[in-house]
Design a protein around this motif. Structure first.
Motif, short mmCIF file in Angstrom:
data_model
loop_
_atom_site.label_atom_id
_atom_site.label_comp_id
_atom_site.label_asym_id
_atom_site.label_seq_id
_atom_site.Cartn_x
_atom_site.Cartn_y
_atom_site.Cartn_z
N GLY A 55 -97.46 12.82 -4.81
CA GLY A 55 -98.02 13.60 -5.90
C GLY A 55 -98.84 12.77 -6.86
N GLY A 56 -98.88 11.46 -6.64
CA GLY A 56 -99.59 10.57 -7.55
C GLY A 56 -101.07 10.47 -7.30
N PHE A 57 -101.57 11.06 -6.19
CA PHE A 57 -103.01 11.05 -5.91
C PHE A 57 -103.32 12.22 -4.99
CE2 PHE A 57 -107.03 9.79 -4.07
CZ PHE A 57 -107.67 9.14 -5.10
N PRO A 123 -103.27 2.98 0.12
CA PRO A 123 -101.88 2.57 0.33
C PRO A 123 -100.99 2.83 -0.88
CG PRO A 123 -103.20 0.66 -0.21
CD PRO A 123 -104.16 1.82 -0.11
N ASP A 124 -99.70 3.01 -0.61
CA ASP A 124 -98.75 3.09 -1.71
C ASP A 124 -98.29 1.70 -2.08
OD1 ASP A 124 -96.85 2.32 0.20
OD2 ASP A 124 -96.24 4.38 0.61
N GLY A 125 -97.42 1.61 -3.08
CA GLY A 125 -97.01 0.30 -3.58
C GLY A 125 -96.27 -0.53 -2.55
N ARG A 126 -95.43 0.10 -1.76
CA ARG A 126 -94.67 -0.65 -0.74
C ARG A 126 -95.59 -1.16 0.36
NH1 ARG A 126 -91.56 0.83 3.97
NH2 ARG A 126 -89.87 -0.67 4.32
N GLY A 146 -99.38 2.22 -7.48
CA GLY A 146 -98.35 1.27 -7.88
C GLY A 146 -96.96 1.85 -7.90
N ASN A 147 -96.64 2.76 -6.99
CA ASN A 147 -95.31 3.36 -6.95
C ASN A 147 -94.33 2.46 -6.20
OD1 ASN A 147 -96.46 3.75 -4.45
ND2 ASN A 147 -96.00 5.93 -4.33
N TRP A 148 -93.19 2.98 -5.83
CA TRP A 148 -92.12 2.23 -5.18
C TRP A 148 -91.57 1.13 -6.11
CZ3 TRP A 148 -89.78 3.07 -0.38
CH2 TRP A 148 -90.39 4.03 0.42
N LEU A 149 -91.69 1.34 -7.39
CA LEU A 149 -91.15 0.41 -8.36
C LEU A 149 -90.86 1.20 -9.64
CD1 LEU A 149 -90.53 -2.64 -8.63
CD2 LEU A 149 -92.75 -2.89 -9.74
N ALA A 154 -91.91 -3.43 -15.18
CA ALA A 154 -91.89 -4.00 -13.83
C ALA A 154 -93.24 -3.82 -13.13
CB ALA A 154 -90.78 -3.35 -13.00
N LYS A 155 -93.87 -2.67 -13.34
CA LYS A 155 -95.18 -2.42 -12.73
C LYS A 155 -96.26 -3.32 -13.34
CE LYS A 155 -94.25 2.33 -11.28
NZ LYS A 155 -94.73 3.73 -11.24
N ILE A 156 -96.20 -3.51 -14.65
CA ILE A 156 -97.17 -4.39 -15.31
C ILE A 156 -96.99 -5.83 -14.82
CG2 ILE A 156 -97.78 -5.42 -17.53
CD1 ILE A 156 -97.28 -2.74 -18.83
N LYS A 157 -95.75 -6.26 -14.70
CA LYS A 157 -95.48 -7.61 -14.23
C LYS A 157 -96.00 -7.82 -12.82
CE LYS A 157 -91.73 -10.97 -13.77
NZ LYS A 157 -90.26 -11.20 -13.91
#
Length: 608
Positions: A55-57, A123-126, A146-149, A154-157
């Motif tokens: 659902g993020g894109f 691609p997704d984050g993973r 930037g999902n799967w986190l 944590a995402k910014i890092k």
């Protein structure tokens, strides 16, 4: 959440399609070049867990089916909010992730026309950050999710560790912008210098010098440098004899005068004190500020090459309004090689891509054309300064990411010190620079390579392209400011500034260097690891040659197998003899005993 859904519903009712993306997406290219415009497709979105949609894109078309789908999603999400308030998820023993907008979308995909976007381009984050699937196949993603986190920090890092975060403040850090215009600060006029790189091919050198002598220089004074390499200590007598023939013709610049007389300006003969190879000849440091044209001795020039070169420099380099800080120079050959190849994708055709962009006479491409390479002084000086910081003898330093053929060249030639182009390819890759190219009719070129037998060709093949014999101003000199820009894969780039961050996608901290692996498995001479012929591939339509190239970068591809060492193989045989063989023998004996009992029991009723 409901407000956003209702707002997007108003967008659809107004007759507009929409693309909805989460804030944790990284956009590296224009996604609208990669989605379908077929309105019979109701919804498109990023692939999630192979069969689902994230659902993020997502993209929804403003059709009656699109309106109905989105209205159903809103109703579903409203019910989810009620169930969560009443803690229905606890009674049903279901996680809260089952009560999301994404699940509402996926529950309705079976009843509508949908399209899952390419998981390597979107691609997704993973897939990107953990498994490195796009990078391992030489594919530059369009949008990274930037999902799967969990958690903003944590995402910014993670983005910071990949150098993909522009800023955490109110303003963004600027991208690499090339070399700013500085000619207004120079007191000396811009001059053109021709530099010939020669060794032991006298006839080829004479052919090149004759073509240069016959060219039209508009009464300008043009400096000519002839650089002659020396034979190495391993060179044979025949090789040394051919080198002496070249030296007798060009002289040494000191005691022995040159038999060649240059009538268009100053002539310099540079004889290296020891063998330096092509790398040493190309990268010798100079203190002048001239625009340099490099010519290896197996090329010839058109009689009109200087007229084109001078006007192109005036238009693209001297004229500040047309100056492009990322354009490092010109390539005067007809380009035919696409350096970047991608697993699962066909190799792009330069002619086809140019025809689809209006068949421009000129275009910009990241690959340097070595058959007539022209470098602007500031850009060339930056490269010379950069290469002094590189450990040239270290194979790891030379690997380039992204499925580039240059890594194959490097692995096969680095021990012989043959490569120089690979270093410039990597240098340009890290900065997102490019060169000007020509696209003349009938593949004509202003400088043509005769592909003589030597380091790059085993046998002489003759001229690569027809040469420009008749100059036409409306064809060969019709310069324009705004030109299409292509990356190493010859994909059209909308935002050239984004090229400068692509090297972050192959962050060295996260990738095992395949050049080092290949070198350790090939102590005598590095070469590519060939996959087994009977190994099935999970990507259809990929030729073996492409898969071999991918094996350099891709530790994830199933078709790449490393040859086992002899010691490991011996231990494997011993293990089979001690453990496997007795077990198999016992199974066979047991089967025989059981079979014998069956036959005995069948004969008993007839024993009377």
């Amino acid at each position: 959440m409901t407000y956003r859904l209702e707002f997007l519903m108003r967008v659809l009712r107004a007759g507009f399609h929409f693309l909805s993306a989460d804030m944790d997406t990284v956009w590296l290219s224009n996604p609208f070049n990669y989605i379908s415009y077929d309105t019979s497709i109701t919804i498109q979105g990023q692939t999630h867990k192979q069969t689902k949609m994230s659902g993020g894109f997502i993209i929804i078309h403003a059709t009656s089916k699109g309106l109905k789908l989105w209205q159903d999603v809103i109703k579903c999400q409203n019910q989810n909010l009620v169930d969560l308030r009443e803690q229905q998820h606890l009674q049903r023993k279901r996680p809260t992730s089952d009560f999301t907008e994404q699940e509402c979308i996926n529950n309705r995909l079976n009843t509508t026309e949908m399209n899952l976007l390419d998981p390597y381009l979107f691609p997704d984050g993973r897939s990107f950050f953990d498994l490195h699937r796009p990078q391992s196949r030489g594919i530059v993603p369009v949008v990274i999710h930037g999902n799967w986190l969990v958690g903003l920090e944590a995402k910014i890092k993670r983005l910071q560790s990949w150098n993909l975060l522009a800023s955490t403040g109110s303003s963004c850090d600027p991208l690499e912008n090339g070399i700013p215009y500085s000619l207004s600060k120079r007191s000396n006029p811009v001059r053109i210098r021709i530099r010939i790189l020669a060794y032991n091919r006298l006839q080829s050198l004479q052919r090149l010098l004759e073509s240069l002598q016959a060219a039209n220089y508009l009464n300008d004074s043009v400096a000519l440098d002839i650089s002659v390499d020396r034979p190495s200590s391993e060179a044979g007598s025949s090789e040394k004899k051919r080198w002496k023939q070249v030296m007798e013709y060009v002289g040494d610049g000191e005691t022995h005068p040159s038999k060649f007389k240059w009538s268009h300006g100053p002539l310099s003969i540079i004889v290296h004190k020891k063998h330096v190879g092509l790398l040493g000849q190309w990268t010798v440091s100079t203190d002048h500020q001239d625009v340099q044209l490099f010519l290896e001795d197996d090329v010839v020039v058109s009689p009109h090459f200087y007229i084109f070169l001078k006007q192109a420099i005036d238009f693209y380099y001297i004229n500040e309004s047309n100056y492009d800080s990322r354009m490092f120079g010109l390539s005067m050959q007809h380009q035919h090689t696409v350096l970047g190849q991608r697993t699962g994708f066909s190799v792009r055709s330069i002619e086809k891509e140019l025809n689809e962009t209006g068949a421009p006479r000129f275009f910009k491409y990241q690959l340097v054309g070595t058959w007539g390479a022209v470098f602007f002084p500031e850009h060339w000086r930056a490269f010379l300064e950069w290469i002094t910081t590189i450990k040239i003898e270290n194979i790891e330093e030379g690997c380039t990411p992204g499925g580039l053929l240059s890594t194959q060249w490097w692995v096969s030639r680095h021990l012989a010190g043959r490569m120089w182009t690979h270093w410039f390819i990597r240098f340009v890759y890290e900065r997102g620079w490019y060169s000007l190219y020509t696209n003349f009719p009938n593949r004509e070129a202003l400088i043509v390579c005769y592909r003589e037998s030597g380091l790059n060709f085993n046998v002489t093949r003759g001229p690569m392209n027809p040469i420009v014999e008749h100059l036409q101003s409306n064809v060969h000199l019709n310069f324009t400011k705004h030109l299409p820009v292509f990356d190493y894969h010859f994909s059209l780039i909308d935002q050239p500034a984004l090229l400068s961050i692509r090297h972050n996608l192959w962050h060295r901290h996260y990738f095992i260097n395949q050049c080092r692996i290949i070198e350790e498995n090939h102590k005598v001479a590095p070469k590519l690891i060939k996959p087994k012929s009977n190994t099935p591939t999970h990507i259809k339509g990929v030729e073996n040659k492409t898969r071999i190239i991918r094996s350099i970068h891709n530790p994830l591809l199933e078709e790449v197998t490393l040859p086992p060492s002899s010691d490991c193989f011996k231990w494997f045989l011993l293990f089979e003899l001690i453990f496997v063989f007795p077990v198999v023998l016992l199974i066979v004996l047991g089967a025989c005993v059981i079979n014998r009992k069956k036959h005995t029991s069948r004969r008993k009723p007839f024993s009377r």
